[in-house]
Scaffold this active site. Structure first.
Site, PDB file in Angstrom:
ATOM      1  N   GLY A  18       0.839  -1.204   0.000  1.00 33.04           N
ATOM      2  CA  GLY A  18       0.000   0.000   0.000  1.00 33.04           C
ATOM      3  C   GLY A  18       0.862   1.237   0.000  1.00 33.04           C
ATOM      4  CB  THR A  19       3.652   1.972   0.076  1.00 34.09           C
ATOM      5  OG1 THR A  19       3.916   0.600   0.204  1.00 34.09           O
ATOM      6  CG2 THR A  19       4.953   2.719   0.185  1.00 34.09           C
TER       7      THR A  19
END
Lengths: 288, 233
Positions: free
Chosen positions: B33-34
């Site tokens: 996701g990040t």
């Protein structure tokens, strides 16, 4: 002329026989399957489901090595296909791998990598490392872009110490002290997150893994039956199958067979049927 | 053949209704996701990332290390598909290592970034990878190159990436000053990542930082309770 036509036919024949194999997955059978699927559905039947290992698998790194655990239920849709299947696969004398996802995929993938790792080990003259098995598995799964449905928990002890990896079908891996995979992974992870500590003793680690798999067995429909454990330490592997029979088949308490004479006979009539042979057809069995 | 490939996965899922037995996250691909970030300063770079990897709504790894070493003084931040970015990083690590041995010299950051760009552009249809390459070399000092989805490559003094980056463009644009010191860069990165992790569901866990300079690499982890605090609304 006939001679040139003959030559043409020979050339055509060789072209069709020697197809250049481009490598990678051959999707020829997928076309066939799609057509068969359409035909079968028209008749009202459904094709058999791929057998999946619903599954709870997990692993933990403890003081002297790793403990791998798995349940033993294999499902085909909503039916249990195998009540006692083995999900902890041998990779090398010091490395074992639990497999979740499509049963055939996990079985064949681990066997292929096990074979290649044995050859590699003979070539290097050393005991194989867990990181090597991890590389081989992730590179193969990435090559097939997730179409090989194998979710694996890889663990073992090598010259650099105990290691544990989780490997996903698309080819990503995580190196962690405790991992769970499969449909029951959330239940098992809940147990791990509550009770995991670094550098546990062997008995405590075995108890933790046993409880995590039990959580998967009793709370997830895709997991069930027994708990298998595999304890890997430097120089020794304990393959405990089964470690815990969590679901014993019940014993029937009563006898449901009725004795002769339970039902009283009131009257008896015998009517012989007169049958005449119209046609006799003998077909010998082909035992060649 | 291309359309057959796209049809195949959907027909597999309609064959058998597994929804009751096999929840969504067992069939989703793993994605990082990040939120990732890198900042240049005089003498090196500061890189930062969160630590969450998700499969659908389940967090597969809450302590991921998204700052991957490519060479001694060159790192990359990975965002997008976990499998794709791991495979790309492994391939580039091999290529750069080989190149460095051929040259008998430390490789340039720009070389590493070019290798990433070549792979990400060539296979842009098949890959989902957003990468920030950062490091230090003798020719140009600290450099940050961004290679977003699609395969473009450009050098930037500050770069953010990942799903959480959308929430911090304003913060980064207003708080970045050229010629910041190493400590200021670290504080700036940590604060930006914290704000993104607060707002983005796909980012979270701990903040991992790395400082790359001529002296080498220093790595830090900021745990959840040690993150900078902003006003709680």
């Amino acid at each position: 002329s006939r001679a040139s036509r003959k030559r043409e036919c020979r050339i055509m024949a060789t072209v069709s026989v020697c197809q250049y194999h481009r490598g990678g997955f051959s999707f020829e059978n997928c076309k066939r399957n799609a057509l068969l699927e359409a035909d079968i559905n028209k008749l009202g039947f459904s094709s058999p489901a791929a057998r999946k290992t619903g599954t709870t698998i997990c692993g933990v790194v403890y003081k002297d090595g790793v403990v791998l655990g798995a349940d033993t239920r294999a499902t085909e849709g909503m039916v249990v296909a195998d009540k006692n299947c083995s999900k902890i696969h041998y990779i090398s004398p010091n490395v074992y791998c639990c497999g979740a996802g499509t049963a055939a995929d996990t079985e064949m993938t681990t066997q292929i990598i096990s074979s290649n790792l044995e050859l590699h080990s003979l070539s290097t003259g050393r005991l194989p490392r867990v990181a090597t098995a991890n590389r081989m598995l992730k590179q193969m799964l990435f090559r097939y872009q997730g179409y090989i449905g194998a979710a694996l928990v890889l663990g073992g002890v090598d010259c650099t110490g105990p290691h544990l990896y989780s490997i996903y079908p698309h080819g990503s891996t995580d190196k962690l002290p405790y991992v769970t995979m499969g449909s029951g992974s959330l239940a098992a992870m809940a147990v791990f997150e509550d009770r995991y500590r670094p550098n546990m003793e062997e008995e405590e680690a075995k108890r933790l893994v046993r409880d995590a798999i039990a959580a998967g067995i009793f709370n997830d429909l895709g997991s069930g039956s027994n708990i298998d454990l595999c304890v890997i330490t430097k120089g020794k592997v304990d393959y405990l199958r089964p470690h815990d029979v969590a679901n014993k088949k019940g014993v029937r308490t009563g006898n449901y067979r009725y004795k002769h004479g339970t039902t009283g006979v009131l009257a008896k009539t015998v009517t012989p049927l007169n049958l005449e042979v119209v046609e006799e057809n003998v077909q010998t069995m082909d035992t060649s | 053949m291309a359309t057959m490939l796209q049809k195949f996965p959907s027909s597999v899922s309609t064959l058998n209704d597994y929804n009751a037995l096999y929840p969504d996250w067992t069939q989703r691909e793993v994605s990082t996701g990040t939120t990732i970030m890198a900042v240049e300063f005089d003498g090196g770079v500061v890189m930062g990332a969160d630590s969450r990897t998700t499969t659908g709504a389940y967090i597969a790894n809450r302590v991921t290390d998204k700052l991957t070493p490519i060479h001694e003084r060159i790192f990359c931040c990975r965002s997008g598909s976990a499998a794709d970015t791991q495979a790309i990083a492994d391939a580039v690590t091999y290529q750069l290592g080989f190149h460095s041995i051929e040259l008998d010299e430390a490789p340039l950051v720009q070389t590493a970034a070019s290798l990433f760009r070549d792979m990400c552009y060539r296979y842009r249809e098949e890959l989902m990878a957003g990468i920030i390459v950062a490091g230090w070399d003798r020719r140009r000092g600290g450099q940050v190159y961004t290679v977003p989805v699609g395969g473009m490559m450009t050098r930037q003094p500050v770069s953010v990436g990942g799903s959480g980056s959308s929430y911090i463009y304003g913060f980064v644009d207003s708080n970045y000053k050229p010629a910041m010191s190493k400590e200021e860069c670290l504080k700036f990165t940590a604060e930006a990542l914290t704000l993104a992790m607060e707002r983005d569901g796909s980012s979270g866990g701990v903040v991992r930082l790395a400082v790359i300079s001529e002296q080498g690499v220093e790595r830090q982890v900021i745990l959840g309770n040690q993150l900078p605090k902003f006003s709680t609304v």
